[in-house]
Motif scaffolding. Sequence first.
Motif, PDB file in Angstrom:
ATOM      1  N   TYR A 111      44.547 -37.433  26.218  1.00 31.02           N
ATOM      2  CA  TYR A 111      45.371 -38.455  26.877  1.00 31.02           C
ATOM      3  C   TYR A 111      45.812 -37.952  28.241  1.00 31.02           C
ATOM      4  O   TYR A 111      45.786 -36.745  28.509  1.00 31.02           O
ATOM      5  N   TYR A 112      46.168 -38.884  29.092  1.00 32.60           N
ATOM      6  CA  TYR A 112      46.630 -38.515  30.433  1.00 32.60           C
ATOM      7  C   TYR A 112      47.689 -39.502  30.904  1.00 32.60           C
ATOM      8  O   TYR A 112      47.748 -40.647  30.436  1.00 32.60           O
ATOM      9  N   ILE A 113      48.505 -39.018  31.828  1.00 31.48           N
ATOM     10  CA  ILE A 113      49.524 -39.861  32.463  1.00 31.48           C
ATOM     11  C   ILE A 113      49.419 -39.549  33.951  1.00 31.48           C
ATOM     12  O   ILE A 113      49.379 -38.374  34.310  1.00 31.48           O
ATOM     13  N   HIS A 131      50.793 -46.414  37.894  1.00 29.77           N
ATOM     14  CA  HIS A 131      50.677 -45.291  36.957  1.00 29.77           C
ATOM     15  C   HIS A 131      50.076 -45.763  35.642  1.00 29.77           C
ATOM     16  O   HIS A 131      50.471 -46.798  35.115  1.00 29.77           O
ATOM     17  N   GLN A 132      49.147 -44.985  35.164  1.00 33.56           N
ATOM     18  CA  GLN A 132      48.531 -45.313  33.878  1.00 33.56           C
ATOM     19  C   GLN A 132      48.793 -44.205  32.874  1.00 33.56           C
ATOM     20  O   GLN A 132      48.876 -43.035  33.240  1.00 33.56           O
ATOM     21  N   CYS A 133      48.877 -44.622  31.608  1.00 33.02           N
ATOM     22  CA  CYS A 133      48.723 -43.666  30.523  1.00 33.02           C
ATOM     23  C   CYS A 133      47.421 -44.085  29.857  1.00 33.02           C
ATOM     24  O   CYS A 133      47.231 -45.263  29.547  1.00 33.02           O
ATOM     25  N   VAL A 135      44.210 -43.047  26.913  1.00 33.13           N
ATOM     26  CA  VAL A 135      43.749 -42.218  25.788  1.00 33.13           C
ATOM     27  C   VAL A 135      42.240 -42.366  25.699  1.00 33.13           C
ATOM     28  O   VAL A 135      41.708 -43.462  25.908  1.00 33.13           O
ATOM     29  N   GLU A 136      41.544 -41.270  25.452  1.00 32.81           N
ATOM     30  CA  GLU A 136      40.088 -41.308  25.362  1.00 32.81           C
ATOM     31  C   GLU A 136      39.674 -40.490  24.137  1.00 32.81           C
ATOM     32  O   GLU A 136      40.122 -39.353  23.976  1.00 32.81           O
ATOM     33  N   CYS A 137      38.830 -41.098  23.299  1.00 30.49           N
ATOM     34  CA  CYS A 137      38.314 -40.392  22.127  1.00 30.49           C
ATOM     35  C   CYS A 137      36.800 -40.264  22.325  1.00 30.49           C
ATOM     36  O   CYS A 137      36.082 -41.263  22.253  1.00 30.49           O
ATOM     37  N   GLY A 264      36.862 -55.693  33.532  1.00 31.64           N
ATOM     38  CA  GLY A 264      36.457 -55.577  34.936  1.00 31.64           C
ATOM     39  C   GLY A 264      35.662 -54.327  35.267  1.00 31.64           C
ATOM     40  O   GLY A 264      35.397 -54.064  36.426  1.00 31.64           O
ATOM     41  N   LEU A 265      35.310 -53.545  34.254  1.00 35.55           N
ATOM     42  CA  LEU A 265      34.554 -52.317  34.500  1.00 35.55           C
ATOM     43  C   LEU A 265      33.238 -52.415  33.730  1.00 35.55           C
ATOM     44  O   LEU A 265      33.212 -52.930  32.621  1.00 35.55           O
ATOM     45  N   ASP A 266      32.175 -51.883  34.327  1.00 33.28           N
ATOM     46  CA  ASP A 266      30.847 -52.096  33.739  1.00 33.28           C
ATOM     47  C   ASP A 266      30.502 -51.167  32.583  1.00 33.28           C
ATOM     48  O   ASP A 266      29.493 -51.357  31.923  1.00 33.28           O
ATOM     49  N   ARG A 291      35.060 -49.555  23.982  1.00 31.38           N
ATOM     50  CA  ARG A 291      34.058 -48.508  23.762  1.00 31.38           C
ATOM     51  C   ARG A 291      33.192 -48.379  25.004  1.00 31.38           C
ATOM     52  O   ARG A 291      32.948 -49.356  25.717  1.00 31.38           O
ATOM     53  N   TYR A 292      32.771 -47.162  25.302  1.00 29.57           N
ATOM     54  CA  TYR A 292      31.871 -46.951  26.449  1.00 29.57           C
ATOM     55  C   TYR A 292      30.820 -45.900  26.073  1.00 29.57           C
ATOM     56  O   TYR A 292      30.816 -44.785  26.561  1.00 29.57           O
ATOM     57  N   ASP A 293      29.900 -46.323  25.206  1.00 30.86           N
ATOM     58  CA  ASP A 293      28.942 -45.383  24.626  1.00 30.86           C
ATOM     59  C   ASP A 293      27.905 -44.860  25.617  1.00 30.86           C
ATOM     60  O   ASP A 293      27.248 -43.858  25.339  1.00 30.86           O
ATOM     61  N   VAL A 307      35.344 -44.043  23.107  1.00 28.92           N
ATOM     62  CA  VAL A 307      36.188 -45.239  23.172  1.00 28.92           C
ATOM     63  C   VAL A 307      37.538 -44.831  23.741  1.00 28.92           C
ATOM     64  O   VAL A 307      37.978 -43.693  23.554  1.00 28.92           O
ATOM     65  N   GLY A 308      38.174 -45.744  24.472  1.00 34.16           N
ATOM     66  CA  GLY A 308      39.473 -45.384  25.052  1.00 34.16           C
ATOM     67  C   GLY A 308      40.179 -46.609  25.595  1.00 34.16           C
ATOM     68  O   GLY A 308      39.665 -47.735  25.513  1.00 34.16           O
ATOM     69  N   ALA A 309      41.352 -46.372  26.147  1.00 36.29           N
ATOM     70  CA  ALA A 309      42.133 -47.464  26.721  1.00 36.29           C
ATOM     71  C   ALA A 309      43.191 -46.879  27.631  1.00 36.29           C
ATOM     72  O   ALA A 309      43.483 -45.684  27.566  1.00 36.29           O
ATOM     73  N   ALA A 310      43.738 -47.732  28.487  1.00 32.72           N
ATOM     74  CA  ALA A 310      44.834 -47.285  29.352  1.00 32.72           C
ATOM     75  C   ALA A 310      45.831 -48.422  29.497  1.00 32.72           C
ATOM     76  O   ALA A 310      45.460 -49.595  29.408  1.00 32.72           O
ATOM     77  N   PHE A 311      47.102 -48.049  29.704  1.00 35.17           N
ATOM     78  CA  PHE A 311      48.072 -49.107  30.013  1.00 35.17           C
ATOM     79  C   PHE A 311      48.807 -48.772  31.307  1.00 35.17           C
ATOM     80  O   PHE A 311      48.912 -47.607  31.696  1.00 35.17           O
ATOM     81  N   GLY A 312      49.236 -49.823  31.979  1.00 34.05           N
ATOM     82  CA  GLY A 312      49.976 -49.666  33.226  1.00 34.05           C
ATOM     83  C   GLY A 312      51.441 -49.459  32.913  1.00 34.05           C
ATOM     84  O   GLY A 312      52.069 -50.284  32.253  1.00 34.05           O
ATOM     85  N   MET A 313      51.982 -48.355  33.394  1.00 32.95           N
ATOM     86  CA  MET A 313      53.371 -48.031  33.036  1.00 32.95           C
ATOM     87  C   MET A 313      54.359 -48.973  33.715  1.00 32.95           C
ATOM     88  O   MET A 313      55.383 -49.341  33.133  1.00 32.95           O
TER      89      MET A 313
HETATM   90  P1  HAM Z   1      42.014 -51.423  33.584  1.00 35.64           P
HETATM   91  O1  HAM Z   1      42.064 -52.666  32.778  1.00 35.64           O
HETATM   92  O2  HAM Z   1      41.385 -51.501  34.919  1.00 35.64           O
HETATM   93  O3  HAM Z   1      41.297 -50.342  32.689  1.00 35.64           O
HETATM   94  O4  HAM Z   1      43.480 -50.876  33.759  1.00 35.64           O
HETATM   95  C1  HAM Z   1      44.316 -50.633  32.650  1.00 35.64           C
HETATM   96  C2  HAM Z   1      45.733 -51.093  32.940  1.00 35.64           C
HETATM   97  O5  HAM Z   1      46.206 -50.502  34.162  1.00 35.64           O
HETATM   98  C3  HAM Z   1      45.868 -52.583  33.194  1.00 35.64           C
HETATM   99  O6  HAM Z   1      45.930 -53.284  31.978  1.00 35.64           O
HETATM  100  C4  HAM Z   1      47.178 -52.646  33.946  1.00 35.64           C
HETATM  101  O7  HAM Z   1      48.278 -52.585  33.065  1.00 35.64           O
HETATM  102  C5  HAM Z   1      47.150 -51.381  34.762  1.00 35.64           C
HETATM  103  N1  HAM Z   1      46.742 -51.694  36.146  1.00 35.64           N
HETATM  104  C6  HAM Z   1      45.488 -51.854  36.637  1.00 35.64           C
HETATM  105  N2  HAM Z   1      45.525 -52.124  37.957  1.00 35.64           N
HETATM  106  C7  HAM Z   1      46.825 -52.154  38.311  1.00 35.64           C
HETATM  107  C8  HAM Z   1      47.531 -52.379  39.543  1.00 35.64           C
HETATM  108  N3  HAM Z   1      46.898 -52.606  40.681  1.00 35.64           N
HETATM  109  N4  HAM Z   1      48.885 -52.325  39.523  1.00 35.64           N
HETATM  110  C9  HAM Z   1      49.559 -52.073  38.368  1.00 35.64           C
HETATM  111  N5  HAM Z   1      48.951 -51.846  37.192  1.00 35.64           N
HETATM  112  C10 HAM Z   1      47.604 -51.884  37.156  1.00 35.64           C
HETATM  113  C11 HAM Z   1      41.076 -49.062  33.072  1.00 35.64           C
HETATM  114  O8  HAM Z   1      41.537 -48.544  34.054  1.00 35.64           O
HETATM  115  C12 HAM Z   1      40.240 -48.282  32.091  1.00 35.64           C
HETATM  116  N6  HAM Z   1      40.054 -46.923  32.612  1.00 35.64           N
HETATM  117  C13 HAM Z   1      40.889 -48.258  30.708  1.00 35.64           C
HETATM  118  C14 HAM Z   1      40.078 -47.482  29.741  1.00 35.64           C
HETATM  119  C15 HAM Z   1      40.305 -46.208  29.333  1.00 35.64           C
HETATM  120  N7  HAM Z   1      38.982 -47.901  29.129  1.00 35.64           N
HETATM  121  C16 HAM Z   1      38.520 -46.935  28.373  1.00 35.64           C
HETATM  122  N8  HAM Z   1      39.301 -45.896  28.492  1.00 35.64           N
END
Ligand code: HAM
Length: 428
Positions: A111-113, A131-133, A135-137, A264-266, A291-293, A307-313
Amino acid sequence: MIAKIKGTNDILPQSVGEGIFVSQKWQELEAAIRKIAENFRYEEIRTPAFEYTELFVRGLGDVTDIVQKEMFTFVDRGDRSLTLRPEGTASVVRSLIENALHRKQNVNKLYYIGPMFRAERPQKGRYRQFHQCGVECLGSDSPLMDVEVMLIFWQLFRSLGLSGLNLVINSVGCAECRPNYQAELQSYFSDKLDRLCSDCNDRYGRNVLRMLDCKNERCQSILDDAPPIEGNLCESCSSSFDAVRRTLDMLEVPYTVSARLVRGLDYYTKTAFEIIHNGIGAQGTIAGGGRYDGLVEAAGGNALPAVGAAFGMERLLLAMEAEGVNQRLHHGVDFYVVALDETRGAESFKFLNELRCAGFCAEMGEPGRALGKQLKVAAKVDARFALFTGGAEWNEGTLVVKDLAAQQQREISVEGDYLEELAAMLQA
Ligand code: HAM
């Protein structure tokens, strides 16, 4: 004055900050993240804030909005193209390959923040540095891990008091079955392009799947009637998606399936998901992932499912503010020492230090300053109790303690174990 860059934010101390940009809220959110990540046995990884541009172009896909329009890219003095990271997954994958983490253990749960950078048009919930948190498995193809990454965030958000959440899932197929679906979409849209917006027309040639994500009012009915991917999924994608749904059902986690959820990511394959909050306006997607196999191989490693995910703090804190649950992340000062005698400031300071050494959050007024003024500051820093030093009672070995909310006063002896007594008053 040189102002901050548009779309960036200062996170200020609690005493002066407002809304979600208050450092204490961030610290407490980070603590909650670390706690839940530990419970799920994810370990922290920290990667650089900038990387070679090529990593993101190859990783995220050169026809994505992020790569085409939203990256902060610059050329360094050595003529290399560098980019401030727009997200964390590509960097984690790069680090996994570079440090051969997959050879050290079969499954890496990380995980990362940290800050991410996208040149988007700023608005509430959308910033240029956010800022994102994440998690990646990495290393498992089990659909149970798809559910695990959903659960980490779902449980975290629920534990912070949020209720207006929707978990939306879909499958976006894989390299084997997606081309058929893309062809089917292209043929469905081919005679409707003149009724669709310019973004849709642009995406038709570039990335037809992304048309399903269009929010333009006039496109909705056509998009709603588009054929869903479900019938096109290959055996592997289909059984994996079934397993994800069955597991969520078994765990009684509510979710909806949306055939129009495309990310939005390929790099996504199979499961894609988002957690949406309905109270924060247009930027309601708090978390996204899937998932991103194929990504590890595309970035130069051996094939490795992930597989992983992120949330916007910021978005999470906005959702908490909208639901009024932010207060849970709020602590004031435990004890405010009101030092009545200017000449005995050092003695009060020693007492203040004893409180701090005992683990209390304590602050002291300016010795000898008017009583009312010191109490005003105590209220401003949200102190629970005022402790009076340097007065007549203090001289006789007695501490006057005032509960600032109840406006009640009592006396305790400083000869006995007063620290324990004070701790008990805080608990009460
Ligand atoms: P993402 O959907 O582009 O996915 O971003 C994840 C979250 O980051 C969004 O749901 C949102 O809460 C936050 N976020 C994105 N852009 C902005 C912005 N400009 N301002 C504020 N918050 C923002 C990813 O980034 C992937 N890397 C997630 C992932 C991890 N998939 C697999 N592993």
